[in-house]
Design an enzyme around this catalytic site. Structure first.
Site: not given
Ligand SMILES: [Zn+2]
Length: 309
Positions: A25-26, A115, A135
């Site tokens: 995310p930004e 996750h 990830r």
């Protein structure tokens, strides 16, 4: 290719977001996370801290991290660039979590429990707060004091994109002949902007993404400095951008920004300003991520009159 259909105010919009999923995310997504976490964590005691994946930890083992933060009361939850900063009371230090590309917080049970990397259990009504990262590129750290956290931040980041002054922005752009888009995305120049918002900010500023950063006119820097907080504020109001299985709000919802944005994911669609087709291309310095711009509204060689410093 992934086609995503989003619905906003009854309007159906199509976007192609098949590439460029990196660097999410930004700033707006992290700010949305922080705003979501604040009521669930602020003033609460961390009854139990459980690290499920030591791989994300920086500087401490799972047992050390748990011991350092367990039992502490959360003073505040803040954002620093793309960092989530959880300040603990009674000089218990700070937990810093960098969601990086695929990290995110859940106040509702995560849809992909495999996750989960960290669980914070509080004495508040939202008992469990989950940090998930598909990830495993995120980072989890503990710092003994705000000064040490700030030092670590300053080593790899420029000023926050929402706080940088016009003078400082101008000084930082003057130092590089790289293209303006990769420069805006360089966290050492200013912190918080990635691929999606760089495209929107440059369209709003009417600046071609490949223009050398050091060659921008004063008028262009004025427009850029105004567009950065304007675009980011709109994105925060929309709770960020979701275009794949990646970013969700703390309640598991999609951000709404890409349902009404101008450029990103809209190659071939008409420019909202002039109607020419939006170009989707690749520019130097961005390791394959796509760039969207309007060649008419963002000319590579703007008229000289507007290009004087
Ligand atoms: Zn245009």
């Amino acid at each position: 290719m992934v086609m995503i259909v989003s619905s906003l105010r009854g309007k159906l919009l199509l976007g192609d977001f098949s590439e460029g999923t990196s660097h999410m995310p930004e700033l707006p997504e992290v700010e949305t996370m922080v705003r979501g976490l604040r009521p669930a964590l602020g003033g609460m005691t961390l009854r139990e801290v459980e690290v499920l994946d030591e791989f994300l930890l920086v500087g401490h083992t799972a047992r050390e991290f748990e011991r350092l933060s367990q039992g502490a009361k959360v003073d505040r939850v803040d954002r620093r660039g793309k960092w989530v900063v959880i300040a603990l009371g009674d000089r218990r230090g700070l937990i810093v979590i960098q969601p990086r590309m695929t990290g995110g917080f859940w106040l509702v049970p995560p849809d992909r429990p495999e996750h989960i990397r960290l669980i914070l259990r509080t004495d508040g009504p939202r008992e469990s707060i989950w940090f998930c990262d598909n990830r495993r590129l995120g980072k989890i750290a503990w710092y003994p004091s705000p000064e040490e956290a700030e030092e670590a931040f300053a080593r790899s980041h420029g000023p926050d994109a929402l706080e940088i002054s016009r003078q400082e922005l101008s000084a930082r752009l003057e130092r590089t002949s790289r293209g303006i888009k990769p420069t805006l995305m360089d966290q050492k120049v200013l912190a918080g902007i990635g691929n999606i918002y760089a495209d929107e900010i440059l369209f709003r500023s009417r600046i071609h993404p490949s223009r050398p950063a050091s060659k921008l006119s004063n008028a262009e820097i004025d427009r850029l400095h105004a567009a950065i907080p304007a675009v980011l504020a709109e994105a925060i109001a929309a709770e960020g951008s979701s275009f794949d299985a990646g970013y969700r709000t703390v309640l598991g919802l999609e951000g709404g920004f890409l349902a009404g944005n101008a450029m990103y994911g809209r190659g071939g669609q008409p420019c909202p300003n002039c109607g020419d087709p939006i170009e989707k291309t690749k520019i130097a310095g961005l390791s394959g991520r796509p760039t969207h711009f309007c060649a008419r509204c963002q000319p590579l060689n703007p008229p000289r009159r507007t290009n004087k410093r």
